[in-house]
Design an enzyme around this catalytic site. Structure first.
Site, mmCIF file in Angstrom:
data_model
loop_
_atom_site.group_PDB
_atom_site.id
_atom_site.type_symbol
_atom_site.label_atom_id
_atom_site.label_comp_id
_atom_site.label_asym_id
_atom_site.label_seq_id
_atom_site.Cartn_x
_atom_site.Cartn_y
_atom_site.Cartn_z
ATOM 1 N N ARG A 58 -7.852 41.235 -52.967
ATOM 2 C CA ARG A 58 -7.153 42.509 -52.837
ATOM 3 C C ARG A 58 -8.045 43.741 -52.964
ATOM 4 N NH1 ARG A 58 -1.651 42.703 -55.809
ATOM 5 N NH2 ARG A 58 -2.754 44.518 -56.556
ATOM 6 N N ASP A 59 -9.292 43.553 -53.322
ATOM 7 C CA ASP A 59 -10.128 44.724 -53.593
ATOM 8 C C ASP A 59 -11.545 44.517 -53.061
ATOM 9 O OD1 ASP A 59 -10.648 47.259 -54.572
ATOM 10 O OD2 ASP A 59 -11.137 46.547 -56.585
ATOM 11 N N ILE A 60 -11.670 44.335 -51.756
ATOM 12 C CA ILE A 60 -12.999 44.151 -51.167
ATOM 13 C C ILE A 60 -13.608 45.524 -50.921
ATOM 14 C CG2 ILE A 60 -14.291 43.329 -49.170
ATOM 15 C CD1 ILE A 60 -12.278 41.092 -48.941
ATOM 16 N N ASN A 64 -17.849 45.400 -55.190
ATOM 17 C CA ASN A 64 -17.347 44.091 -55.603
ATOM 18 C C ASN A 64 -18.013 42.928 -54.869
ATOM 19 O OD1 ASN A 64 -15.598 45.328 -57.358
ATOM 20 N ND2 ASN A 64 -13.863 45.251 -55.985
#
Length: 69
Positions: A58-60, A64
């Protein structure tokens, strides 16, 4: 939610971008371009594998994406 704890990796895609720009000078330097292509190939192969298992991230973002060198 599933939280993962991984080994410490001192380099992420944001830091890599900054340091490689300083190292190679030009954004289009052949060695820098080749290295980025290899990293992106590995990234997309890994992402395809994760997606094939029914998992989404959900958080590329560059901060990260961890890189071991």
């Amino acid at each position: 939610f599933l939280n993962l704890i991984t080994d410490f990796m001192p380099l992420n895609l944001s830091k890599f971008n900054e340091t490689s720009r300083q190292t190679y000078g030009s954004a289009t330097h052949p060695h820098r371009v080749a290295l980025i292509r290899r990293l992106m190939l590995q990234f997309f192969e890994g992402l395809a594998h994760v997606h094939s298992k029914g998992i989404t991230h959900r958080d590329i973002k560059p901060d990260n994406v961890l890189i071991s060198q």
